[in-house]
Design a protein around this motif. Sequence first.
Motif: not given
Length: 225
Positions: A59-61, A88-90, A96-99
Motif C-alpha cells: 500500500x502506498x501509505x 487523512x490516513x495518507x 505533504x499533499x493529496x491530489x
Amino acid sequence: MTRVLVIDDEPQIVRALVINLRARKYDVDAASDGATALQLVASRHPDVVVLDLGLPDMDGVDVIRGLRGWTRVPIIVLSARHTSDEKVEALDAGADDYVTKPFGMDELLARLRVAVRRAEPTAGDEVLVETAGFTVDLAAKKVNRAGEDVRLTPTEWQLLEVLVRNTGRLVSQKQLLQEVWGPTYGKETNYLRVYMAQLRRKLEADPSHPRHFVTEPGMGYRFER
C-alpha cells in the motif's frame, strides 16, 4: 535541476507525467512498485515524490511510512481514493499533499512547485556554514577550501550535509547510514569509516587529528566548526 520520482503502476499516467515534467526541465525517475520506489529514493535522492497509493506489492501509505522513517522528501499523493478517511490516513502517515484522480496536469504541476518551494531553505535557515578552513554552501551544494571548490562524490556530499545540518549534535551511526544509504542500512559502520576518512582527507587541516569531523566511539559522529 529538480529531480522528481513518479511512483505509479499505470503506464499511461507515468508516461504523461514523465513527458510533461521533462518538458518543464524536471529530471524524472519512475517506479511501478513500492520496493523499487524505496530503493530509488535511497539511491537517487529526489527533491519530490509523486506517489500513487494503489501499488501492486504494498500500500502506498506503507511507502510513505517507510520513507518518513529516514527522509523528509516532499511527498504528493496522486490517487483514485476519494474518501476523507483515506486522505487523512495518507496525510497523517507523512504525505505533504493529496491530489485525486482524474487530475488536471496544471494543478498537479502547481502543487509540485509548492512542495519543492516549501522544502527549499528559507531565510531563517542557515545555508552557508563557515569554518576556519572551509565553507559549506548547503543551497548550492558546494564546498570551498582556500578559495577553491572541493570535489566531493555524491555520497561524500550527502554525509557532509547530514552532519553540517546537525552542527554540534551527535548523529548516530544508524541515522547516518539510513539517511545516506537508505532505510535498509544500519550496521554497515565500515562504510562510515571509509567515507569519513575521505572527508577528513579533503577538508581537515590535519586528517589524523580531526577538528571538525569528530568520532564518538561506538555511537556516531559530530560536526564542529
